[in-house]
Scaffold this motif. Structure first.
Motif, mmCIF file in Angstrom:
data_model
loop_
_atom_site.group_PDB
_atom_site.id
_atom_site.type_symbol
_atom_site.label_atom_id
_atom_site.label_comp_id
_atom_site.label_asym_id
_atom_site.label_seq_id
_atom_site.Cartn_x
_atom_site.Cartn_y
_atom_site.Cartn_z
ATOM 1 N N UNK A 19 35.103 40.999 41.928
ATOM 2 C CA UNK A 19 34.282 41.912 42.716
ATOM 3 C C UNK A 19 34.902 42.157 44.093
ATOM 4 N N UNK A 20 34.602 43.325 44.652
ATOM 5 C CA UNK A 20 34.895 43.572 46.067
ATOM 6 C C UNK A 20 33.986 42.675 46.917
ATOM 7 N N UNK A 21 34.244 42.649 48.204
ATOM 8 C CA UNK A 21 33.454 41.803 49.105
ATOM 9 C C UNK A 21 31.984 42.187 49.100
ATOM 10 N N UNK A 22 31.681 43.470 48.844
ATOM 11 C CA UNK A 22 30.284 43.925 48.843
ATOM 12 C C UNK A 22 29.604 43.759 47.487
ATOM 13 N N UNK A 23 30.297 43.131 46.523
ATOM 14 C CA UNK A 23 29.705 42.900 45.206
ATOM 15 C C UNK A 23 29.982 43.992 44.194
ATOM 16 N N UNK A 24 30.664 45.040 44.588
ATOM 17 C CA UNK A 24 31.008 46.114 43.654
ATOM 18 C C UNK A 24 32.042 45.617 42.641
ATOM 19 N N UNK A 25 31.859 45.921 41.349
ATOM 20 C CA UNK A 25 32.829 45.459 40.344
ATOM 21 C C UNK A 25 34.214 46.061 40.564
ATOM 22 N N UNK A 26 35.238 45.238 40.374
ATOM 23 C CA UNK A 26 36.623 45.684 40.477
ATOM 24 C C UNK A 26 37.308 45.645 39.117
ATOM 25 N N UNK A 27 37.137 44.526 38.379
ATOM 26 C CA UNK A 27 37.810 44.379 37.095
ATOM 27 C C UNK A 27 37.131 43.285 36.277
ATOM 28 N N UNK A 28 37.348 43.327 34.963
ATOM 29 C CA UNK A 28 36.843 42.285 34.063
ATOM 30 C C UNK A 28 38.000 41.730 33.240
ATOM 31 N N UNK A 29 37.821 40.481 32.779
ATOM 32 C CA UNK A 29 38.841 39.799 31.982
ATOM 33 C C UNK A 29 38.148 39.068 30.838
ATOM 34 N N UNK A 30 38.696 39.182 29.649
ATOM 35 C CA UNK A 30 38.052 38.504 28.530
ATOM 36 C C UNK A 30 38.983 38.415 27.335
ATOM 37 N N UNK A 31 38.783 37.373 26.552
ATOM 38 C CA UNK A 31 39.314 37.317 25.191
ATOM 39 C C UNK A 31 38.245 37.837 24.236
ATOM 40 N N UNK A 32 36.989 37.506 24.515
ATOM 41 C CA UNK A 32 35.842 38.035 23.801
ATOM 42 C C UNK A 32 34.914 38.643 24.848
ATOM 43 N N UNK A 33 34.688 39.941 24.714
ATOM 44 C CA UNK A 33 33.879 40.612 25.732
ATOM 45 C C UNK A 33 32.407 40.252 25.536
ATOM 46 N N UNK A 34 31.949 39.326 26.368
ATOM 47 C CA UNK A 34 30.586 38.819 26.215
ATOM 48 C C UNK A 34 29.978 38.560 27.589
#
Length: 808
Positions: free
Chosen positions: A66-81
């Motif tokens: 997340x950015x400092x303000x809590x806005x999503x930046x990126x996700x990481x997963x082997x299983x998207x859950x």
């Protein structure tokens, strides 16, 4: 009463399963008539020998940056859950799953005896093979499969996907055991979070976001029916890949819900009438830093912090599992607005696809905390080898360990570290140094940490056509970036101390992390360093000497919202406030009357231009009390000069730090400081500005040797130069410059002028002749640096000043 019923159903499940254990042990496909009593008894014995405790490991969940303000930046997963509590799942979704997968879920004890017997009879009579797995058994199977996947056990994964003689019994016994420990709602919650839905979406929450762009709490009846229908065969009933099959299956679920009285006919008809294409709003889940867009390189930097730091695991594999399976929420220091401004500014001035191929970067650090506020470059983040000319995975701003860059020579932006060492040694900004170009023999360099220095004598030059001349104050040598003056300063210092100063401020070799090499040319910035390191170092000047190692992470929580340890904040007093304030005072003048004059930002600011040898790269590193920013331009992976380059249609005959890097810094810093309060820098002490002051002793009439000794005893340097007529006996001291009683800084040079004796008496000229006037005594005033080149820029126009020519 409810507890009694639950106990009875558990007992019934166990007894019924024990009776048919022999059958199940032989396989559901074996006819019941072929099962002997011995086989049944053996099957019961086999069933009793199976484990009944299910080890439930944490489910693999996506991690988020997340950015400092809590806005999503990126996700990481082997299983998207994304695991959620049952209370966050729409009730209609719970009903749909139970209706189509296990309508007796709240009645059985983990194994549905009716379903088992029905399947046995059907299979024995030659009908289609049927299963009898309850939701609890399906959850057990998924737990075992998840564990095999996390352990990398390919053989177990294959076994769990295909029926065998022992698997079904094992699942039944584990399901019965689980029902003793968990409530029905807990089991349902676990199942909804672990189950695989279509298109690789694990758990109801990610499936809801993927197919409908909504949370599972907001699912409609038709949405719930579509998702529940996928559970039997996620690929067959994937509405994206197989829309007709998915639609038919959705309507089957709706019919079953109506049959069980969960919905009315009207609700059924309304949901079944919704076209599939109207229902779907697919939002693909991106995995990795490419989705971070303008923050891609910073995102990659954060992942490397996680993978390289033992705060996140004992080894790289453990840290990678944590990042891709641990459900982490990583809140970073990146300011979303500043990142946008940095990205837009560098790409507007030096477009990524510009034919010049010039690379550029901007990185900002907060003084006093080390928090990285922005990190941008004029390239698209792309880790794949086939990335185009406008894309790369190399982060220009960071060291090799954290981004693949070997760094860049900083040019004259290294001089402030020499200045800081100069002031630490007790010298001052107004000390005078010889700026004449000359050759320095090896014997002048003090390098005890290096041992013997055997290189050739060094003859530094200034940029441009002119040459430094005479003496000048250190302050002037700084804001005009005079190489020859700084070489003289360096010759009076211990070069190992300069190395220590740079290291204490985080400036090291970008490739290997070692201290910069000790060499006379270090003053001109010949060692490759990272722009982030330079921004961090200059931030320390703005924080009155407090150096904080640049940091990118504010907080990390796990899937249970428990805060995890992160790399600790690393701050230290690298310089005394007085020394740091002295450096800032000198660098303020860069923007007022130095190499970057006219490029200020309408508030107190300080900085330094930098141009490398042959103008291969140019820099500007500047700061306010709130933000420190480094701007770099150059040819990535090349030593090609920037002189004569054409960028965005404009040709630059000569490229210096003030040509483009400083204007980029100015534009960006004006944007980022909008709305921020104006803060002033603290002023250095009189000692740092002028040095420790002593009086020039009175030596008139003394012999030269005695006068020199008296001057040196006062902490000054004596130079015997010139003579003049005087009533003082010939050969003795007639005068000094400055004169006796003058207050000067310790170490200042005092010129001793000897006497020629009284001036000869004038004679009456003969008529018609003219006696020439005697020549005046030679001037003893020290020359200044005004007549020559003032640093790494072409000679400046006489006052009043014109806009600066492009220079370092």
């Amino acid at each position: 009463m409810q507890g009694t019923g639950r106990a009875f159903s558990l007992l019934a499940a166990f007894l019924a399963t024990s009776v048919v254990a022999g059958v199940l042990g032989a396989g559901l496909l074996m006819p019941a008539a072929g099962v002997t009593g011995t086989l049944a008894r053996n099957g019961v014995d086999f069933f009793d020998s199976l484990p009944e405790e299910l080890t439930v490991q944490p489910m693999s969940q996506q991690s988020r940056i997340l950015y400092a303000d809590g806005t999503p930046m990126a996700t990481f997963f082997y299983e998207n859950r994304i695991a959620v509590p049952l209370s966050s799942v729409a009730p209609v979704m719970r009903q749909a799953v139970i209706a189509i997968e296990d309508s007796r879920f709240y009645e059985h004890g983990g194994a549905d005896t009716k379903g088992i017997i029905r399947a046995i009879v059907n299979n024995a009579s030659g009908g289609d093979t049927q299963g009898a797995s309850t939701l609890t058994q399906q959850w057990v199977k998924n737990v075992l499969l998840e564990q095999a996947i996390q352990d990398g056990d390919k053989q177990m994964q294959a076994a769990l996907q295909n029926p065998n003689k022992g698997r079904k019994l094992r699942e039944i016994k584990l399901a019965i055991s689980a029902e003793k420990r968990l409530t029905k709602d807990e089991i349902l919650q676990n199942y909804l979070n672990i189950a695989l839905f279509g298109n690789g979406q694990y758990g109801v929450e990610t499936a809801s976001r993927y197919f409908f762009s909504k949370k599972s709490a907001d699912l409609s009846l038709q949405d719930a029916a579509l998702l529940a229908g996928m559970l039997q065969s996620p690929s067959r009933y994937d509405p994206v890949q197989n829309p007709q099959a998915a639609l038919d299956r959705r309507n089957t679920v709706l019919s079953r819900m109506q049959q069980l009285g969960m919905i009315t006919q009207e609700q059924h008809d309304a949901a079944a009438a919704v076209p599939l294409e109207e229902q779907l709003k697919v939002q693909k889940a991106q995995n990795g830093c490419e989705q971070a867009g303008i923050a891609g390189f910073f995102c990659d930097y954060v992942t490397k912090i996680v993978l390289n730091n033992d705060a996140f695991g004992k080894d790289v594999n453990a840290r990678k599992r944590l990042l891709y399976r641990g459900g982490l929420t990583i809140t970073t220091t990146l300011d979303r607005n500043m990142q946008k401004q940095a990205y837009e500014t560098i790409n507007a001035r030096v477009p990524a696809k510009d034919s010049s191929g010039v690379g550029g970067s901007i990185v900002s650090v907060q003084p006093g905390t080390g928090q990285i506020l922005a990190m941008a470059q004029n390239r698209v983040y792309n880790p794949r080898s086939e990335a185009g000319v406008d894309a790369t995975s190399i982060n220009y701003n960071t060291t090799y360990e954290y981004g693949g860059s070997r760094g860049f020579q900083p040019g004259s932006t290294f001089k402030p570290f020499v200045l800081a060492t100069w002031l630490k040694s007790g010298r001052s900004l107004n000390d005078t140094v010889n700026a004449r170009q000359k050759t320095f023999p090896n014997s002048v360099w003090k390098m005890p940490c290096l041992g013997r220095y055997t290189s050739k004598p060094w003859s530094p030059k200034n940029a441009g056509d002119g040459l430094g001349s005479g003496s000048m104050r250190v302050l002037e040598a700084t804001y005009n970036s005079v190489n020859t003056a700084y070489a003289q300063m360096e010759s009076e210092l211990n070069l190992c101390d300069i190395q220590k100063t740079a290291s204490s401020l985080g400036v090291v070799n970008a490739y290997n992390g070692k201290p910069v090499r000790v060499t006379p040319a270090m003053v001109l910035g010949v060692e490759e360093v990272a722009p982030l390191s330079m921004a961090g170092a200059f931030a320390a000047f703005g924080a009155q000497g407090a150096y904080c190692k640049p940091t990118a992470i504010l907080k990390v929580t796990d899937a249970d919202d428990k805060e995890l340890p992160i790399p600790p904040r690393d701050c230290a007093a690298a310089l005394t406030p007085d020394v740091a304030n002295g450096v800032t005072s000198a660098l303020e003048n860069t923007l007022i009357r130095g190499t970057a004059r006219g490029l200020g930002i309408e508030r107190p600011a300080a900085g330094k231009t930098g141009t490398t040898n042959e103008n291969v790269a140019t820099w500007f590193v500047g700061y306010t009390p709130q933000i420190a920013t480094a701007v770099w331009l150059g040819q990535p992976g090349s030593s090609k000069t920037l002189n004569g380059v054409t960028i965005d249609g404009q040709r630059y005959r000569k490229m210096y730090g003030a040509t483009l890097s400083a204007p980029i810094w100015q534009e960006y810093m004006l944007k980022t400081h909008k709305g921020l309060p104006v803060k002033n820098f603290a002023k250095p002490s009189s000692k740092v500005q002028y040095g420790e002051r002593v009086s020039v002793p009175s030596v008139v009439g003394m012999g030269v040797d005695a006068a020199v000794k008296a001057i040196e005893d006062a902490g000054l340097t004596a130079t015997v130069s010139g003579s003049t007529s005087s009533d003082v006996p010939k050969g003795r001291v007639a005068a000094t410059q400055p004169g006796s009683g003058s207050r000067v800084t310790v170490g200042s040079s005092v010129t001793v002028i000897t006497s020629d004796g009284p001036a000869p008496q004038s004679t009456q000229p003969s008529p018609g002749t003219t006696t020439p006037a005697p020549a005046p005594p030679p001037s003893t005033a020290p020359t200044t640096g005004d007549g020559g080149n003032q640093g790494n820029e072409p000679p400046k126009a006489p006052k009043p000043p014109k806009p600066p020519k492009q220079g370092d």
